[in-house]
Scaffold this motif. Structure first.
Motif, PDB file in Angstrom:
ATOM      1  N   PRO A 163       0.264  -1.706  -0.341  1.00  0.00           N
ATOM      2  CA  PRO A 163      -0.115  -0.043   0.032  1.00  0.00           C
ATOM      3  C   PRO A 163       1.088   1.209   0.510  1.00  0.00           C
ATOM      4  O   PRO A 163       0.440   2.256  -1.304  1.00  0.00           O
ATOM      5  CB  PRO A 163      -1.012   0.051   0.933  1.00  0.00           C
ATOM      6  N   VAL A 164       1.750   1.269   0.728  1.00  0.00           N
ATOM      7  CA  VAL A 164       2.922   2.596   0.590  1.00  0.00           C
ATOM      8  C   VAL A 164       3.591   2.737  -0.013  1.00  0.00           C
ATOM      9  O   VAL A 164       3.496   3.647  -1.005  1.00  0.00           O
ATOM     10  CB  VAL A 164       3.371   1.957   1.667  1.00  0.00           C
ATOM     11  N   ARG A 165       4.133   1.294  -1.275  1.00  0.00           N
ATOM     12  CA  ARG A 165       4.881   2.394  -2.375  1.00  0.00           C
ATOM     13  C   ARG A 165       3.182   1.735  -3.710  1.00  0.00           C
ATOM     14  O   ARG A 165       3.835   2.882  -4.378  1.00  0.00           O
ATOM     15  CB  ARG A 165       4.946   0.297  -3.192  1.00  0.00           C
ATOM     16  N   VAL A 166       2.462   2.031  -3.192  1.00  0.00           N
ATOM     17  CA  VAL A 166       1.401   2.520  -4.675  1.00  0.00           C
ATOM     18  C   VAL A 166       0.954   3.865  -4.713  1.00  0.00           C
ATOM     19  O   VAL A 166       1.150   4.686  -5.528  1.00  0.00           O
ATOM     20  CB  VAL A 166      -0.463   1.059  -4.467  1.00  0.00           C
ATOM     21  N   VAL A 167       0.981   3.895  -3.170  1.00  0.00           N
ATOM     22  CA  VAL A 167       0.580   5.464  -2.894  1.00  0.00           C
ATOM     23  C   VAL A 167       2.118   6.384  -3.475  1.00  0.00           C
ATOM     24  O   VAL A 167       1.496   7.677  -3.748  1.00  0.00           O
ATOM     25  CB  VAL A 167      -0.065   6.069  -1.668  1.00  0.00           C
ATOM     26  N   ALA A 168       3.095   5.884  -2.915  1.00  0.00           N
ATOM     27  CA  ALA A 168       4.241   6.359  -3.331  1.00  0.00           C
ATOM     28  C   ALA A 168       4.637   6.813  -4.676  1.00  0.00           C
ATOM     29  O   ALA A 168       4.822   7.389  -5.555  1.00  0.00           O
ATOM     30  CB  ALA A 168       5.544   5.935  -2.494  1.00  0.00           C
ATOM     31  N   GLY A 169       4.420   5.416  -5.410  1.00  0.00           N
ATOM     32  CA  GLY A 169       4.177   5.799  -6.994  1.00  0.00           C
ATOM     33  C   GLY A 169       3.748   6.813  -7.823  1.00  0.00           C
ATOM     34  O   GLY A 169       3.586   7.167  -8.248  1.00  0.00           O
ATOM     35  N   GLY A 170       2.408   6.417  -7.018  1.00  0.00           N
ATOM     36  CA  GLY A 170       0.914   7.382  -7.644  1.00  0.00           C
ATOM     37  C   GLY A 170       2.106   9.213  -7.116  1.00  0.00           C
ATOM     38  O   GLY A 170       1.381  10.007  -8.074  1.00  0.00           O
ATOM     39  N   THR A 171       2.213   9.394  -6.043  1.00  0.00           N
ATOM     40  CA  THR A 171       2.625  10.336  -5.580  1.00  0.00           C
ATOM     41  C   THR A 171       3.899  10.696  -6.033  1.00  0.00           C
ATOM     42  O   THR A 171       3.486  12.449  -7.110  1.00  0.00           O
ATOM     43  CB  THR A 171       2.932   9.874  -3.844  1.00  0.00           C
ATOM     44  N   ALA A 172       4.421   9.715  -6.404  1.00  0.00           N
ATOM     45  CA  ALA A 172       6.210  10.732  -7.955  1.00  0.00           C
ATOM     46  C   ALA A 172       5.592  11.050  -9.037  1.00  0.00           C
ATOM     47  O   ALA A 172       6.382  11.774  -9.545  1.00  0.00           O
ATOM     48  CB  ALA A 172       7.078   9.237  -7.447  1.00  0.00           C
ATOM     49  N   ALA A 173       4.963  10.098  -9.438  1.00  0.00           N
ATOM     50  CA  ALA A 173       4.107  10.295 -10.871  1.00  0.00           C
ATOM     51  C   ALA A 173       3.771  11.718 -10.882  1.00  0.00           C
ATOM     52  O   ALA A 173       3.681  12.259 -12.500  1.00  0.00           O
ATOM     53  CB  ALA A 173       3.440   9.437 -11.154  1.00  0.00           C
ATOM     54  N   ALA A 174       2.417  12.187 -10.013  1.00  0.00           N
ATOM     55  CA  ALA A 174       2.002  13.256 -10.149  1.00  0.00           C
ATOM     56  C   ALA A 174       3.020  14.487  -9.912  1.00  0.00           C
ATOM     57  O   ALA A 174       3.057  15.525 -10.548  1.00  0.00           O
ATOM     58  CB  ALA A 174       0.565  13.156  -8.840  1.00  0.00           C
ATOM     59  N   ALA A 175       3.553  14.306  -8.881  1.00  0.00           N
ATOM     60  CA  ALA A 175       5.096  15.071  -9.402  1.00  0.00           C
ATOM     61  C   ALA A 175       6.001  15.659  -9.714  1.00  0.00           C
ATOM     62  O   ALA A 175       5.917  16.363 -10.410  1.00  0.00           O
ATOM     63  CB  ALA A 175       6.051  14.825  -7.762  1.00  0.00           C
ATOM     64  N   PHE A 176       5.834  14.349 -10.827  1.00  0.00           N
ATOM     65  CA  PHE A 176       6.964  14.765 -12.130  1.00  0.00           C
ATOM     66  C   PHE A 176       5.700  15.466 -13.019  1.00  0.00           C
ATOM     67  O   PHE A 176       6.673  15.994 -14.176  1.00  0.00           O
ATOM     68  CB  PHE A 176       7.374  12.891 -12.486  1.00  0.00           C
ATOM     69  N   ALA A 177       5.017  14.748 -13.020  1.00  0.00           N
ATOM     70  CA  ALA A 177       3.733  15.418 -14.149  1.00  0.00           C
ATOM     71  C   ALA A 177       4.234  16.845 -13.554  1.00  0.00           C
ATOM     72  O   ALA A 177       3.821  17.908 -14.884  1.00  0.00           O
ATOM     73  CB  ALA A 177       2.273  15.577 -14.153  1.00  0.00           C
ATOM     74  N   THR A 188      -5.182  11.617 -13.550  1.00  0.00           N
ATOM     75  CA  THR A 188      -4.804  10.457 -14.152  1.00  0.00           C
ATOM     76  C   THR A 188      -3.151  10.071 -14.522  1.00  0.00           C
ATOM     77  O   THR A 188      -2.959   8.840 -14.039  1.00  0.00           O
ATOM     78  CB  THR A 188      -4.559  10.547 -16.037  1.00  0.00           C
ATOM     79  N   ALA A 189      -1.956  10.719 -14.227  1.00  0.00           N
ATOM     80  CA  ALA A 189      -1.079  10.471 -13.810  1.00  0.00           C
ATOM     81  C   ALA A 189      -0.636   9.862 -12.435  1.00  0.00           C
ATOM     82  O   ALA A 189      -0.023   8.723 -12.262  1.00  0.00           O
ATOM     83  CB  ALA A 189      -0.059  11.831 -13.432  1.00  0.00           C
ATOM     84  N   PHE A 190      -1.537  10.090 -11.705  1.00  0.00           N
ATOM     85  CA  PHE A 190      -1.146   9.356 -10.160  1.00  0.00           C
ATOM     86  C   PHE A 190      -1.916   8.033 -10.449  1.00  0.00           C
ATOM     87  O   PHE A 190      -1.375   6.981  -9.991  1.00  0.00           O
ATOM     88  CB  PHE A 190      -2.415  10.280  -9.172  1.00  0.00           C
ATOM     89  N   LEU A 240       1.481  10.684 -23.777  1.00  0.00           N
ATOM     90  CA  LEU A 240       2.587  10.787 -23.723  1.00  0.00           C
ATOM     91  C   LEU A 240       2.845  11.091 -22.223  1.00  0.00           C
ATOM     92  O   LEU A 240       3.669  10.814 -21.253  1.00  0.00           O
ATOM     93  CB  LEU A 240       3.189  11.799 -24.657  1.00  0.00           C
ATOM     94  N   VAL A 241       1.872  12.050 -22.128  1.00  0.00           N
ATOM     95  CA  VAL A 241       1.927  12.832 -20.414  1.00  0.00           C
ATOM     96  C   VAL A 241       1.371  11.865 -19.135  1.00  0.00           C
ATOM     97  O   VAL A 241       2.663  11.745 -18.399  1.00  0.00           O
ATOM     98  CB  VAL A 241       1.245  14.105 -20.561  1.00  0.00           C
ATOM     99  N   VAL A 242       0.950  10.945 -19.612  1.00  0.00           N
ATOM    100  CA  VAL A 242       0.541   9.459 -18.745  1.00  0.00           C
ATOM    101  C   VAL A 242       1.873   8.595 -18.934  1.00  0.00           C
ATOM    102  O   VAL A 242       1.995   8.253 -17.836  1.00  0.00           O
ATOM    103  CB  VAL A 242      -0.951   9.363 -18.912  1.00  0.00           C
ATOM    104  N   ALA A 243       1.984   8.455 -19.559  1.00  0.00           N
ATOM    105  CA  ALA A 243       2.764   7.273 -20.293  1.00  0.00           C
ATOM    106  C   ALA A 243       4.039   8.261 -19.647  1.00  0.00           C
ATOM    107  O   ALA A 243       4.822   6.615 -18.862  1.00  0.00           O
ATOM    108  CB  ALA A 243       3.421   7.219 -21.679  1.00  0.00           C
ATOM    109  N   VAL A 244       4.585   8.595 -19.443  1.00  0.00           N
ATOM    110  CA  VAL A 244       6.159   9.236 -18.908  1.00  0.00           C
ATOM    111  C   VAL A 244       5.849   9.437 -17.789  1.00  0.00           C
ATOM    112  O   VAL A 244       6.773   9.259 -16.647  1.00  0.00           O
ATOM    113  CB  VAL A 244       6.710  10.487 -19.978  1.00  0.00           C
ATOM    114  N   ALA A 245       4.837   9.982 -16.739  1.00  0.00           N
ATOM    115  CA  ALA A 245       4.426   9.953 -15.976  1.00  0.00           C
ATOM    116  C   ALA A 245       4.503   8.761 -15.047  1.00  0.00           C
ATOM    117  O   ALA A 245       5.119   8.629 -13.871  1.00  0.00           O
ATOM    118  CB  ALA A 245       3.863  10.982 -15.090  1.00  0.00           C
ATOM    119  N   GLY A 246       4.026   7.955 -15.562  1.00  0.00           N
ATOM    120  CA  GLY A 246       3.531   6.325 -14.535  1.00  0.00           C
ATOM    121  C   GLY A 246       4.986   5.905 -14.868  1.00  0.00           C
ATOM    122  O   GLY A 246       4.738   5.484 -13.966  1.00  0.00           O
ATOM    123  N   ILE A 247       5.551   5.982 -15.793  1.00  0.00           N
ATOM    124  CA  ILE A 247       7.040   4.696 -15.767  1.00  0.00           C
ATOM    125  C   ILE A 247       8.107   5.435 -15.092  1.00  0.00           C
ATOM    126  O   ILE A 247       8.945   4.696 -14.635  1.00  0.00           O
ATOM    127  CB  ILE A 247       7.237   4.704 -16.687  1.00  0.00           C
TER     128      ILE A 247
END
Length: 505
Positions: free
Chosen positions: A317-331, A343-345, A392-399
């Motif tokens: 659960p922590v990894r999921v939230v942290a991954g979404g937060t990192a992607a949204a922050a990158f966006a 969407t990025a989150f 492209l925005v979602v793809a780059v932020a997601g990975i």
């Protein structure tokens, strides 16, 4: 309830499609919306310059060469310039319009000079292409809009982007298994890296040396805190701070675009981009290596890393939230529109969850990264329709949260400490994970691009009503099944730069 369940897939897939998704690469262009006189050199040149400016923004934002060619050719065909050749090679776009055997061709060329990532600019150009396709605006009006898009400043202040980069590093530190102290140190370190590199960019420092400086700074605070851990009464893993900083530095590079070019039929551009990516990564490695040697010369030694060293990753659960937060922050750091952040989150959280699940079943890092990136590309491409955001925005932020920063640091430490085989193995794993991420995103986007909005079986009376009237099930009015954002609204000032609040150049 049955109606809402039936509508759920449509809500996910969306009724809108990204502009690039609506362009058929192997079919003739649709009827010109605003045909020009092909015997008029000035008119043809104006159209080619418009198309090439659109392509420049796409290429500058990391779009693949083939997708850029398709959109450049599509814009030209909207004005009747259908018989044209488009070539995209690394940072150069050539367009040549042939006008039969009795008239000379008209050729235009533009070199793309890379600027900082601005996904708002990319989204604005995507909307402009929709307007050209659906509203048949004339080339002069379109030129005014594209010139304003290119010249406009970022949508919000630079310090907001700095906080976003720093927040991304903190979230990545948590994703890798660090505690609050690791997250705070990573946050502050990345903020210093961003401001320092901004100053270096102002004076024209090459990007390689900016990356080297960032890698150097990523080591110093973590090493100092680790050396004084007993005095401060804290426990810290400097490797996690360094890995988070490496991922932040890697995130600005065109990993997806380089591998996508190689896969989709642009090997020259793909090789050039990938070589540039390797050189920039080498700058990061050089900076980290210099800092480690400097710390050892002053008596500060970082913890030893071997092939058997394990890093305690955070729970799922922590990894999921942290991954979404990192992607949204990158966006946010890449100046994406706020409508793209949810969407990025979702893309980042989904990628982290898939990697965590695949790792539990011992799929291996390369396969896990490929599966996660494929789902991010697929689901992100579908969700991007709902937010009217380029996929492209979602793809780059997601990975981005899945980039192999820890493997790169492990490999570098192995080479420095004489563990050559372990170091080369770690570097090979990092390259494999990076290529797997980019290839997976490309596959997912391809599937999302070819997947049309699903038709859900409904009651016969409603299906018959839909077939006869052309009205989508669930609608209470008789409006047609079109994209209201793209067709029914005229050009507005917000199409140039929605949400503009900063006048900084």
């Amino acid at each position: 309830m049955r109606e809402y369940i039936a509508r759920l897939p449509r809500l996910i897939a969306g009724s809108r499609r990204a502009t690039i998704d609506t362009i058929e690469p192997f079919e003739p262009a649709v009827s010109p919306r605003q045909p020009i006189d092909l015997t008029d050199d000035a008119a043809v040149t104006e159209v080619l310059n418009l198309a090439i400016q659109v392509g420049a923004v796409l290429l500058d934002s990391g779009t693949g060469a083939i997708d850029t060619q398709m959109q450049v050719r599509f814009v030209a065909s909207m004005y009747g310039v259908e018989n044209c050749e488009v070539d995209v090679t690394y940072n150069t776009i050539w367009v040549s319009a042939r006008r039969g055997t009795s008239m000379p061709p008209v050729t235009a060329m533009r070199s793309v000079h890379y600027r900082s990532l601005d996904f708002t600019r990319l989204a604005a150009v995507d909307r402009l292409v929709r307007k050209i396709r659906n509203l048949a605006i004339d080339p002069g009006e379109a030129h005014t809009v594209i010139d304003a898009i290119i010249a406009a400043p970022h949508p919000y202040r630079r310090w907001v982007a700095t906080l976003a980069w720093a927040s991304m590093a903190g979230a990545l530190a948590v994703l890798l298994g660090g505690g609050w102290l690791v997250a705070v140190v990573a946050f502050l370190t990345t903020a210093v890296i961003d401001r320092t590199n901004r100053l270096l960019n102002k004076i024209g420092t090459p990007l390689f040396f900016q990356q080297m400086t960032g890698g150097f700074i990523a080591v110093i605070p973590a090493a100092i805190v680790y050396e004084n851990r007993e005095t401060l009464g804290v426990d810290i893993k400097p490797s996690l701070v360094i890995a988070a900083g490496v991922v932040v530095l890697l995130s600005g590079l065109s990993l997806v675009g380089s591998v996508q070019d190689a896969i989709t039929g642009a090997p020259i551009t793909g090789c050039a981009r990938f070589f540039e990516l390797l050189i920039m990564t080498g700058g990061i490695i050089s900076g980290v290596g210099i800092a480690i040697r400097l710390m050892e010369a002053t008596g500060i030694y970082l913890p030893t890393i071997t092939s058997t060293t394990e890093f305690d990753l955070a729970n799922t659960p922590v990894r999921v939230v942290a991954g979404g937060t990192a992607a949204a922050a990158f966006a946010v750091a890449s100046y994406a529109e706020f409508r793209a952040l949810p969407t990025a989150f979702i893309g980042g959280a989904m990628g982290a969850a898939i990697v965590a699940t695949a790792g539990h079943y011992n799929f291996g890092p390369v396969i896990s990264a490929g599966i996660a990136a494929s789902m991010v590309g697929l689901v992100g491409g579908l969700l991007a329709r709902r937010a009217l955001t380029p996929p492209l925005v979602v793809a780059v932020a997601g990975i981005t949260p899945l980039l192999p920063g820890l493997a790169i640091y492990r490999g570098l430490y192995g080479l420095i400490s004489g563990q050559t085989i372990d170091g080369l193995t770690a570097f090979g794993s990092a390259i494999g994970v990076g290529c797997s991420l980019a290839a997976g995103v490309t596959l997912g986007e391809f599937v999302a691009r070819t997947l049309r909005r699903p038709r859900i079986p409904t009651r016969p009376t409603r299906a018959l009503l839909t077939a006869r009237s052309g009205i989508r099930p669930g609608r209470m009015t008789g409006e047609p099944d079109v994209d209201p954002d793209a067709v029914t609204q005229p050009l507005r000032k917000s199409d140039v730069r929605p949400g503009l609040t900063d006048r900084r150049i």
